[in-house]
Write a protein that holds these residues in place. Structure first.
Motif, PDB file in Angstrom:
ATOM      1  N   TYR A  30      36.409  32.972  43.579  1.00  0.00           N
ATOM      2  CA  TYR A  30      34.965  33.409  43.055  1.00  0.00           C
ATOM      3  C   TYR A  30      34.326  34.136  44.014  1.00  0.00           C
ATOM      4  CZ  TYR A  30      30.373  32.671  41.365  1.00  0.00           C
ATOM      5  OH  TYR A  30      28.799  33.083  41.105  1.00  0.00           O
ATOM      6  N   SER A  49      36.007  37.862  44.693  1.00  0.00           N
ATOM      7  CA  SER A  49      36.104  38.395  43.621  1.00  0.00           C
ATOM      8  C   SER A  49      37.546  38.910  43.622  1.00  0.00           C
ATOM      9  CB  SER A  49      35.214  39.696  43.451  1.00  0.00           C
ATOM     10  OG  SER A  49      33.844  39.351  43.511  1.00  0.00           O
ATOM     11  N   ASP A  82      39.546  40.753  40.709  1.00  0.00           N
ATOM     12  CA  ASP A  82      39.035  41.766  40.174  1.00  0.00           C
ATOM     13  C   ASP A  82      39.850  42.806  39.949  1.00  0.00           C
ATOM     14  OD1 ASP A  82      35.369  42.207  40.878  1.00  0.00           O
ATOM     15  OD2 ASP A  82      36.438  41.143  39.394  1.00  0.00           O
ATOM     16  N   MET A  93      28.525  39.331  44.390  1.00  0.00           N
ATOM     17  CA  MET A  93      29.339  38.799  43.424  1.00  0.00           C
ATOM     18  C   MET A  93      29.585  39.504  42.233  1.00  0.00           C
ATOM     19  SD  MET A  93      28.159  34.889  44.036  1.00  0.00           S
ATOM     20  CE  MET A  93      27.703  34.647  45.868  1.00  0.00           C
ATOM     21  N   ALA A  94      30.745  39.397  41.489  1.00  0.00           N
ATOM     22  CA  ALA A  94      31.099  40.556  40.293  1.00  0.00           C
ATOM     23  C   ALA A  94      30.324  40.089  39.105  1.00  0.00           C
ATOM     24  CB  ALA A  94      32.550  40.519  40.207  1.00  0.00           C
ATOM     25  N   ALA A  95      29.539  38.875  39.240  1.00  0.00           N
ATOM     26  CA  ALA A  95      29.278  38.307  37.841  1.00  0.00           C
ATOM     27  C   ALA A  95      28.214  39.233  37.504  1.00  0.00           C
ATOM     28  CB  ALA A  95      28.651  36.886  38.243  1.00  0.00           C
ATOM     29  N   SER A 147      28.395  32.441  35.622  1.00  0.00           N
ATOM     30  CA  SER A 147      29.434  32.136  36.361  1.00  0.00           C
ATOM     31  C   SER A 147      29.094  31.376  37.666  1.00  0.00           C
ATOM     32  CB  SER A 147      30.326  33.143  36.612  1.00  0.00           C
ATOM     33  OG  SER A 147      29.798  34.150  37.192  1.00  0.00           O
ATOM     34  N   TRP A 148      27.809  31.387  38.228  1.00  0.00           N
ATOM     35  CA  TRP A 148      27.379  30.681  39.249  1.00  0.00           C
ATOM     36  C   TRP A 148      27.247  29.422  39.045  1.00  0.00           C
ATOM     37  CZ3 TRP A 148      22.751  28.838  38.220  1.00  0.00           C
ATOM     38  CH2 TRP A 148      21.955  29.405  37.395  1.00  0.00           C
TER      39      TRP A 148
END
Lengths: 501, 521
Positions: free
Chosen positions: A403, A406, A409, B1-3, B9-10
């Motif tokens: 998470y 990433s 990705d 973060m990619a969210a 998602s966090w």
């Protein structure tokens, strides 16, 4: 949120996780007559405190080397002496000569665990914090993610705080060395690494890259000018550090020789127990240990180790940049782990540390390797009764790192290496294939973990599960070794490299 | 973060992270509450319903309402697959590794309800304008303050209780009220009352609010009550929901004629004014004032030492005893004090209801008032005030200031619950983590409006640090450890009582001030 609060929360979380793991059992708990590594450390405190220095490494009536004789270099002995000094202040029974053998009590366990935490907090954790902040590029969030990912690596936590060892000290010093070299403080780096070597001789796994990197820097600076001065300064620093550490033993050459004999026991075999390296895995197919003589085993492993480790080290000698240095550390320690003599499964930590430093540039492969390395030590954890912490920390680490970094990705830069090799496949399929390889391997490791716990092995194959675990881990390690070698030799363009430094 | 900005998602990461952290505490110290719940598992599993509230072979008799007993019965169905021996009533203090694993995992698992409730509460929090970074969003801060709450981690997952599960009901009920789904909120609260009757503390707030804001559908323009808009249908709906829950819960026992027995188990007034460790409330201050006056009285020769009652309140025994100098306090007195203290708040939301947030504030005050003046209060009850206050703290600067004082003080007052040396680093580090986060995150959220804490509060909190260092580190190594073992408990209790009382008064002021502001409009 301010950086300092994020950093302190991360460090505090790391301490909580470490201490929670330490509430569990340790190696050899309640298992006379030999017990385990915990008793070994306690015994060294007893020996170093009560006996004069000249007797520490010798077999005497007071010091039975067959019962956990000292087999680490002098810094470990001094550290044990220091711990024993504190132990004596609290409860002399803990280090009484002979009588304290096999001593176990909740208070003593608390003391021993506390010594591990103190050394971690003083040596390893500050090095990690400084590394993530000075040698990792990117935003504050990225740096804190890297910090958390390094600090929460389960393998080190489970070994140091579960099984019981002081790897945080030697790995911490090595990390200080790497940190200093990254900031171009070469002398300090050499001193730090020499201290690491004098704490645990296994740090030799990292010695080749350190040597080649520094030599390469000196060569680049001109062997007849500044480079020579630098080389001289480094050599003096290393020699002085070694001399200071070995000072009490240098008075009598037989002393020094005995220490060397204790820390390099060449009388033992090619491998002991089930370990995820070439020899043990090869042994399942061909019984190597019975085919070759002891001496030829030694020469074979030496030759193959050097063959595996030299390419990356020579590369860093030619191109002494920090990026190459880190990759050479990974490749060298993996080479030594895979092909060396008398490797213990805990030595994978020596490869795990440099891989942790690659979490920023190669999150996917690093996370994969770190999971596999924790898994490879599963038989050891099961023997020590550490199943619950192993499960929780491995699962947690996987989710956390994937998470935070990433790693899965689509737009990952890591794909570059694979794209070059498998140029005939479009990158979309490539990403899919690689991700599925990852999922399958994680699933395989999970299934093997569950089976090792749930099922009884068949009677004619009592070591089935440890062998399966180490073979699976071996294949992952071999793959990682090949991957990072290819990466090192296919250095990305100058622009990328500057970003990765 | 990619969210992406809108993804949650966090939240999943926070929830998974804290659940795994809780699993690490499986082998930590657990208190006698562990045996209490094991005993209840055994009782509900092995004995018929008619014996549940009569069984007393263990000293830990069933003293929660019937719905909780049914909950334990449900758990025991899973328990028999882990270790059937824990379900034998005779196996007192049985704690095999499988038992510990099962019980700990059951707490972690039931916390899923709490996690769901937190998610609902985060959705109710106002969203800031513009795409703000995740770490600075009110919903993120609230999620961390609730999910990673130090008090819950300490009490539920080390000391061992099921508060997370129960708070799930409370927070979910509050979230439903904030979303104007009052019937659902009432249902959830009724269920909660039948799970643990300590929540009677906040029932008056619910009663007054629902009666006023739900049963009277419209108000006059100035906010006062419009008697003509009373809706008997709504009252009927509410009444039937609540009574059906109670009927389901107590019905079987009324049918068996055991109601008085159940009630006597639920409300054991034979216990003393204070727990062995005084909860930091008004009575702690009262007790210490009494002790001080007694000592002064003996010194000044106003009171003869022989006349002082022998039983020591600080001896750690939970009995009824008399105060030495000041008048003794009986349960009736505490009840009257509590009612008097919540009356202004209830009147305020009756006369001028200002929506669900005022209800939240009133609930908070009822919880805190009952903590301050109640009979035999446990220090764990401070959590009933801390958790709802978190919701208010991420929205208003003044509430954030009160939150910081109350939470730090309240959490520190939980320290004596875990007294083993092995767990000391865990409790200190967890507390520091939570405190650093709450100060830093709330400070950043409200930074545009100046500093959160007043100078006096900062001095008080620094004093708290000094008390902590003194009690946890210096005192155990000092010579007074043998002579006055209760001293750190006394000091903790009294010092924290000051902070809690101060927060209570400040909260009351905010309620009454907004009431008078509404009057002026």
């Amino acid at each position: 949120m301010q950086t300092w609060s994020l950093v302190s929360i991360s460090v505090l979380l790391a301490v909580v996780v470490r201490w929670s793991v330490s509430l569990n059992s340790y190696s050899g708990a309640g298992k006379p007559p030999m017990f385990g590594d915990y008793e070994a450390q306690r015994h060294w405190q007893e020996v170093t405190y009560n006996l004069p220095l000249q007797q520490w490494y010798f077999n005497t009536t007071d010091n039975d080397l067959n019962y956990w004789g000292l087999d680490y270099p002098p810094l470990t002995a001094y550290h044990s002496w220091l711990c024993a000094y504190v132990a004596k202040l609290i409860n002399p029974e803990w280090v009484e000569l002979h009588r304290s053998r096999g001593f176990e009590s909740p208070a003593h366990k608390l003391f021993m665990r506390a010594t591990v935490l103190v050394t971690d907090v003083l040596i390893y954790i500050p090095a990690v914090v400084l590394y993530s902040f000075f040698l990792t590029g990117g935003s504050t969030k990225k740096r804190v993610s890297v910090l958390l990912s390094i600090l929460l690596y389960p393998g080190l936590i489970l070994i140091d705080y579960g099984h019981f060892q002081y790897n945080g000290v030697s790995l911490g010093f090595a990390l200080w060395g790497i940190l200093a070299l990254g900031l171009s403080w070469d002398m300090l780096g050499s001193i730090a690494f020499s201290l690491a070597l004098n704490y645990k001789q296994m740090e030799l796994y990292h010695a080749l890259p350190f040597f080649c990197y520094l030599l390469g820097k000196c060569v680049k600076a001109g062997l007849l000018g500044r480079g020579f001065m630098l080389l001289g300064r480094i050599a003096v620093a290393v020699l002085v550090t070694f001399a200071l550490c070995w000072l009490p033993f240098l008075a009598d050459p037989s002393q020094a020789l005995q220490v060397v004999r204790r820390i390099f026991p060449v009388a033992r075999g090619l491998f002991e127990d089930k370990v995820a390296n070439t020899w043990c895995s090869l042994n399942t197919l061909i019984k190597i240990r019975s085919i070759l003589t002891g001496d030829s085993q030694l020469y074979l492993s030496l030759a193959l180790t050097l063959l595996a480790a030299l390419p990356s080290s020579i590369r860093v000698l030619m191109k002494p940049t920090f990026w190459h240095f880190k990759l050479a550390l990974v490749n060298s320690s993996l080479a030594f782990f895979l092909f060396s003599y008398q490797v213990h499964e805990k030595s994978i930590l020596l490869a795990a540390l440099p891989v942790c430093l690659l979490l920023n540039e190669f999150p996917f492969m690093s996370i994969w390797f770190l999971q596999a390395s924790t898994f490879s030590m599963l038989p050891l954890f099961l023997k020590d009764g550490l199943l619950v912490p192993y499960t929780v920390t491995s699962v947690g680490y996987l989710f956390l790192t994937v998470y935070l970094l990433s790693a899965l990705d689509e737009s990952s830069e890591e794909l570059g290496t694979y794209s070059k090799l498998f140029f005939f496949l479009p990158s979309k399929y490539l990403a899919c294939i690689i991700r599925w390889k990852f999922y399958i391997s994680i699933a395989l490791m999970a299934v093997l973990s569950i089976l090792s716990v749930a099922l009884e092995p068949p009677t004619h194959l009592p070591d089935l599960f440890p062998v399966l675990a180490s073979t699976t881990a071996f294949l992952q390690f071999l793959g990682t070794f090949l991957h990072f070698n290819i990466v090192q030799f296919n250095e990305p363009s100058k622009k990328n490299q500057k970003k990765n430094k | 973060m990619a969210a992406s900005v809108d993804s949650w998602s966090w939240f999943t990461a926070l929830a998974v992270g804290v659940s795994l952290l809780k699993c690490l505490f499986i082998n930590a110290y657990h208190s006698t509450d562990f045996e209490v719940h094991r005993n209840w598992l055994a009782i509900t599993h092995s004995l018929p319903v008619s014996r549940w509230y009569h069984e007393n072979s263990s000293e830990w008799t069933l003293d929660y309402p019937p719905l909780f007993a049914w909950f334990e019965l449900g758990l025991s169905q899973a328990a028999q697959h882990f270790d059937p021996n824990m379900l034998q009533v005779e196996n007192l203090n049985y704690a095999s590794p499988s038992t510990v694993l099962f019980q700990r995992l059951s707490v972690v698992f039931t916390d899923l309800l709490f996690i769901y409730a937190v998610k609902e509460c985060c959705r109710c929090v106002q969203v800031q304008k513009g795409s703000v970074e995740v770490l600075n969003r009110p919903s993120f801060v609230l999620a961390v303050l609730l999910l990673w709450n130090f008090g819950l981690l300490l009490v539920d997952h080390i000391h061992f209780q099921y508060n997370g599960f129960l708070f799930g009901f409370l927070l979910l009920s509050m979230a439903k009220h904030l979303q104007s789904r009052h019937l659902q909120g009432a249902l959830l609260f009724a269920i909660l009352l039948n799970l643990k009757h300590i929540y009677l503390y906040v029932a008056p707030a619910y009663g007054v609010f629902l009666l006023r804001s739900y049963c009277f559908t419209k108000d006059h323009p100035d906010g006062s009550i419009r008697w003509s808009s009373f809706s008997p249908l709504r009252l009927l709906a509410l009444g039937s929901i609540v009574s059906s829950v109670f009927a389901l819960s107590f019905g079987p026992f009324v049918a068996m004629g055991q109601l008085s027995q159940v009630l006597s188990r639920l409300f054991p007034f034979k216990r003393g004014l204070c727990h062995a460790y005084w909860a930091p409330n008004v009575w702690a201050l009262y007790n210490s004032a009494d002790k001080l006056l007694a000592v002064l009285g003996v010194r000044l020769k106003l009171v003869k030492e022989a006349e002082l009652p022998r039983a020591s309140m600080t001896g750690g025994l939970v009995q009824e005893f008399q105060h030495a100098v000041l008048p003794s306090v009986s349960p009736a007195v505490t009840l009257i004090c509590t009612l008097l203290s919540i009356l202004p708040a209830l009147l305020s939301i009756w006369r001028r209801p200002r929506g669900s947030r005022a209800f939240l504030r009133c609930l908070l005050i009822c919880a805190l008032a009952s903590f301050m003046f109640g009979w035999h209060v446990h220090e764990k009850a401070i959590l009933i005030a801390i958790l709802p206050l978190s919701i208010l703290a991420v929205e208003s600067r003044e509430d954030a200031g009160i939150f910081l004082v109350l939470t730090t003080t309240g959490h520190y007052s939980l320290f004596p619950l875990i007294f083993t040396p092995a767990e000391l680093p865990i409790k200190v580090c967890l507390m520091l983590m939570f405190t650093v986060f709450s100060f830093s995150a709330l400070g950043k959220l409200h930074r545009a409006q100046g500093s959160l804490l007043r100078p006096l509060e900062i001095v008080y909190l620094l004093g708290l640090v000094a008390v902590a260092i003194g009690c946890e580190f210096i005192f155990p190594l000092s010579p007074w450890q043998q002579k006055l073992p209760f001293l750190p408990l006394l000091v903790t209790s009294v010092y924290c009582a000051l902070g809690v009382s101060y927060s209570f008064l400040r909260l009351y002021v905010t309620l009454l001030r907004s009431d008078s502001k509404a009057k002026q409009l």
